[in-house]
Design a protein around this motif. Structure first.
Motif, PDB file in Angstrom:
ATOM      1  N   GLY A  52       0.846  -1.197   0.000  1.00  0.00           N
ATOM      2  CA  GLY A  52       0.000   0.000   0.000  1.00  0.00           C
ATOM      3  C   GLY A  52       0.875   1.238   0.000  1.00  0.00           C
ATOM      4  O   GLY A  52       2.029   1.214  -0.447  1.00  0.00           O
ATOM      5  N   LEU A  53       0.337   2.334   0.544  1.00  0.00           N
ATOM      6  CA  LEU A  53       1.055   3.610   0.488  1.00  0.00           C
ATOM      7  C   LEU A  53       2.355   3.542   1.273  1.00  0.00           C
ATOM      8  O   LEU A  53       3.420   3.912   0.782  1.00  0.00           O
ATOM      9  CB  LEU A  53       0.161   4.732   1.029  1.00  0.00           C
ATOM     10  N   ALA A  54       2.269   3.060   2.505  1.00  0.00           N
ATOM     11  CA  ALA A  54       3.466   3.033   3.354  1.00  0.00           C
ATOM     12  C   ALA A  54       4.459   1.980   2.870  1.00  0.00           C
ATOM     13  O   ALA A  54       5.673   2.239   2.788  1.00  0.00           O
ATOM     14  CB  ALA A  54       3.066   2.754   4.801  1.00  0.00           C
ATOM     15  N   GLU A 100       2.425  -8.480  -1.272  1.00  0.00           N
ATOM     16  CA  GLU A 100       1.089  -7.892  -1.374  1.00  0.00           C
ATOM     17  C   GLU A 100       0.093  -9.013  -1.666  1.00  0.00           C
ATOM     18  O   GLU A 100       0.270  -9.754  -2.626  1.00  0.00           O
ATOM     19  CB  GLU A 100       1.056  -6.825  -2.481  1.00  0.00           C
ATOM     20  N   ARG A 114      -3.186  -8.771  -2.487  1.00  0.00           N
ATOM     21  CA  ARG A 114      -4.139  -8.588  -3.593  1.00  0.00           C
ATOM     22  C   ARG A 114      -3.454  -8.928  -4.924  1.00  0.00           C
ATOM     23  O   ARG A 114      -2.238  -8.778  -5.016  1.00  0.00           O
ATOM     24  CB  ARG A 114      -4.635  -7.132  -3.607  1.00  0.00           C
ATOM     25  N   CYS A 165     -10.175   5.494  -1.111  1.00  0.00           N
ATOM     26  CA  CYS A 165     -11.388   6.320  -1.031  1.00  0.00           C
ATOM     27  C   CYS A 165     -11.181   7.568  -1.850  1.00  0.00           C
ATOM     28  O   CYS A 165     -11.187   7.538  -3.075  1.00  0.00           O
ATOM     29  CB  CYS A 165     -11.707   6.629   0.429  1.00  0.00           C
ATOM     30  N   VAL A 186       0.836 -12.844   3.637  1.00  0.00           N
ATOM     31  CA  VAL A 186       1.729 -13.303   4.701  1.00  0.00           C
ATOM     32  C   VAL A 186       0.862 -13.512   5.936  1.00  0.00           C
ATOM     33  O   VAL A 186       0.191 -12.585   6.386  1.00  0.00           O
ATOM     34  CB  VAL A 186       2.838 -12.262   5.003  1.00  0.00           C
ATOM     35  N   SER A 192      -5.043  -8.583   6.882  1.00  0.00           N
ATOM     36  CA  SER A 192      -5.817  -9.839   6.811  1.00  0.00           C
ATOM     37  C   SER A 192      -5.955 -10.442   8.213  1.00  0.00           C
ATOM     38  O   SER A 192      -5.190 -10.145   9.126  1.00  0.00           O
ATOM     39  CB  SER A 192      -5.132 -10.827   5.865  1.00  0.00           C
ATOM     40  N   HIS A 198     -15.948   0.873   7.019  1.00  0.00           N
ATOM     41  CA  HIS A 198     -14.862  -0.097   6.882  1.00  0.00           C
ATOM     42  C   HIS A 198     -14.130  -0.249   8.200  1.00  0.00           C
ATOM     43  O   HIS A 198     -14.205   0.603   9.083  1.00  0.00           O
ATOM     44  CB  HIS A 198     -13.884   0.335   5.801  1.00  0.00           C
ATOM     45  N   GLN A 231      -0.947   3.107   8.403  1.00  0.00           N
ATOM     46  CA  GLN A 231      -2.105   3.223   9.287  1.00  0.00           C
ATOM     47  C   GLN A 231      -1.995   2.256  10.464  1.00  0.00           C
ATOM     48  O   GLN A 231      -2.400   2.557  11.573  1.00  0.00           O
ATOM     49  CB  GLN A 231      -3.350   2.895   8.460  1.00  0.00           C
ATOM     50  N   TYR A 238      -3.579   9.611   3.964  1.00  0.00           N
ATOM     51  CA  TYR A 238      -2.705   9.134   2.893  1.00  0.00           C
ATOM     52  C   TYR A 238      -1.273   9.658   3.049  1.00  0.00           C
ATOM     53  O   TYR A 238      -0.306   8.904   2.995  1.00  0.00           O
ATOM     54  CB  TYR A 238      -3.209   9.631   1.531  1.00  0.00           C
ATOM     55  N   ASN A 290       0.697   8.463   5.984  1.00  0.00           N
ATOM     56  CA  ASN A 290       1.118   7.074   5.817  1.00  0.00           C
ATOM     57  C   ASN A 290       2.313   6.953   4.875  1.00  0.00           C
ATOM     58  O   ASN A 290       3.214   6.148   5.095  1.00  0.00           O
ATOM     59  CB  ASN A 290      -0.070   6.226   5.343  1.00  0.00           C
TER      60      ASN A 290
END
Ligand SMILES: Cc1cc2nc3c(=O)[nH]c(=O)nc-3n(C[C@H](O)[C@H](O)[C@H](O)COP(=O)(O)OP(=O)(O)OC[C@H]3O[C@@H](n4cnc5c(N)ncnc54)[C@H](O)[C@@H]3O)c2cc1C
Length: 461
Positions: free
Chosen positions: A15-17, A36, A38, A56, A126, A144, A328, A356, A363, A366
């Motif tokens: 993700g971003l971080a 990752e 996904r 978002c 993971v 997850s 969420h 996060q 955003y 992070n």
């Protein structure tokens, strides 16, 4: 799991971080494996398998350095952030804000990481934190289930969660421009017509709308509570105050929206030449300009209720929803006392947190945490002193805050001037003080980045 092949650092979460951390560490000559999950395992909010997906809003907030978020961006630019560069390469018109085409943004990040000789991207969940190898946990607010449980086993019961909500997106073609009008607050931004679409409310429209919001049916939250841990917020509607669902705001006080996301200041309706009683703004969401999000309108109403209530908005009577708003999950550790300012777990120095999950909100915050942890994981691996970001900078203050805040009421923190140390000789006006904060921070971050201490590993490539 491909941990057995040699690498210096494992990062969990693209993700971003995680992406920013991978870039920083790889540029310091570390062999990085970035995991990752996904697209094979999706989260409730991500919609693609893209790295660095913006879940978002497509806006990274203000670009003005006298705003907290703008100052943080400037610091990231000075520090050589990959994701800030990606945002600039994919930006779309949004007044003084830095908004992006989310697909172009992700594509840029993914291509830079995939082409980096020191980075291997592995598309796999993971479940258990790897042993022996230094690791950065950047799996985000939607970590997850298995990994969350594993994290809890090393952090103890302080692992918390709370709820957040996202805003609906509608199609441009479904907006009625007989009522809605283009324009930015106080005429800022694109001079011709402004970057936002504004939906004006009369006083009566406003009160009818607030009443409909207050009484509309919401989605029950019990399924989240069962699914997630038994953290301190279990059984409570625990929202992050900076991102409250509009129906919750409307229920707290009928005027809350008129002073919050629906405030009309600086938004004169060109048809009446008057300021409406309240205004809802729509912001462009994709490069083609075919989609718009309802600014600040995160919600947990049922979908049929969103159809009914949001079509009461003047100009949106026939709105077509491309995406509905939703609640969420938001997972984060109770950082104070658990990690230090270098985002390293105090009782296991091989493990770092970022994003996060580490208790940073937003955003850009992070991305900043990813930048700092990538640099400091490198320092740890090279057995060098950590790079300490001065507290006078927004990055330094955020890291200081999450490591040292009062534990009892800890919630993720966004960039804001309130966490910076007081000025030596503060100006009288808020605007001038913001400029003083910005000047001090830019001076301090510039001298940090020019120091050999910051650049040592960088030059080792
Ligand atoms: C629905 C939602 C809406 C938000 N909206 C905004 C907003 O509009 N503006 C804003 O400033 N902030 C927003 N936030 C808060 C926050 O800024 C974003 O969530 C941001 O993406 C967090 O960055 P991150 O790197 O920590 O996590 P993410 O960007 O979510 O990245 C974490 C990554 O880790 C992956 N992952 C999770 N578990 C595993 C595992 N076990 N193995 C491998 N990979 C894993 C995930 O798939 C994900 O790609 C929102 C958060 C959520 C959840």
């Amino acid at each position: 799991m491909k941990f057995e092949d040699s690498c210096d650092l494992i990062i969990i979460g693209g993700g971003l971080a995680g992406c920013e951390a991978a870039w920083q560490a790889a540029n310091r000559n570390l062999k990085v494996k970035l995991f990752e999950m996904r697209p094979s395992l999706m989260t409730d909010a991500h919609e693609t398998g893209n790295l660095a997906e913006l879940v978002c809003s497509n806006s990274l907030g203000s670009n003005l350095i006298d705003r907290a978020s703008g100052l943080l961006k400037e610091e990231l630019r000075i520090c050589g952030s990959l994701l800030l560069n990606a945002a600039e390469k994919s930006k779309i018109p949004a007044g003084n804000a830095l908004a992006v085409d989310r697909n172009s943004f992700s594509r840029f990040v993914e291509s830079e990481l995939a082409n980096h000789p020191n980075i291997e991207i592995i598309r796999e969940e993971v479940k258990i934190i790897p042993e022996q190898i230094p690791v950065i946990l950047a799996s985000g607010p939607l970590t997850s289930k298995d990994l969350s449980e594993n994290i809890q086993s090393i952090t103890g019961k302080e692992n918390l969660f709370f709820y957040d909500a996202i805003a609906p997106i509608i199609t441009y073609d479904s907006i009625n421009f007989e009522t809605a009008y283009k324009g930015s607050r106080y005429g800022r931004g694109n001079a011709a017509e402004g970057d936002y679409i504004n939906c004006p409310f009369s006083k009566q429209d406003y009160y009818d709308f607030v009443e409909a919001l207050r009484t509309a049916e919401r989605i029950a939250l019990h399924s989240f509570e069962d699914e997630i841990d038994q953290g301190v917020n279990a059984g409570k509607e625990s929202y992050f105050e900076g991102c409250l669902p509009v129906e919750v705001l409307a229920t707290r006080n009928p005027e809350s929206l008129a002073f919050g996301p629906m405030r009309p200041v600086g938004l004169i309706d060109p048809r009446t030449n008057k300021r409406p009683y309240a205004v809802i703004q729509l912001r462009q969401d994709n490069l083609a300009g075919s989609l718009y999000n309802i600014v600040g309108f995160q919600t947990n109403l049922k979908q049929q209720e969103q159809n009914r209530v949001f079509r009461m908005i003047p100009g949106l009577e026939s709105a077509i929803f491309e995406r509905y708003g939703q609640m969420h999950r938001n997972t984060y550790i109770s950082s104070p006392g658990l990690i230090n300012e270098s985002l390293q777990l105090i009782n296991n120095e091989r493990i770092f947190f970022a994003g996060q999950l580490s208790g940073v909100e937003g955003y850009v915050g992070n991305i900043a945490s990813g930048l700092a942890v990538g640099i400091n994981a490198a320092a740890y691996i090279y057995q060098q002193p950590f790079v300490i970001f001065p507290q006078t900078t927004m990055i330094g203050s955020l890291l200081h805050y999450i490591a040292n805040a009062e534990k009892k009421h800890f919630q993720p923190m966004k960039a804001n001037f309130g966490i910076l140390p007081v000025l030596e000789d503060p100006a009288n006006s808020k605007q001038d003080r913001a400029q003083q904060y910005a000047a001090r921070s830019i001076k301090d971050i510039s001298s940090l980045t020019q120091s050999p201490y910051f650049n040592t590993f960088f030059q080792a490539i």
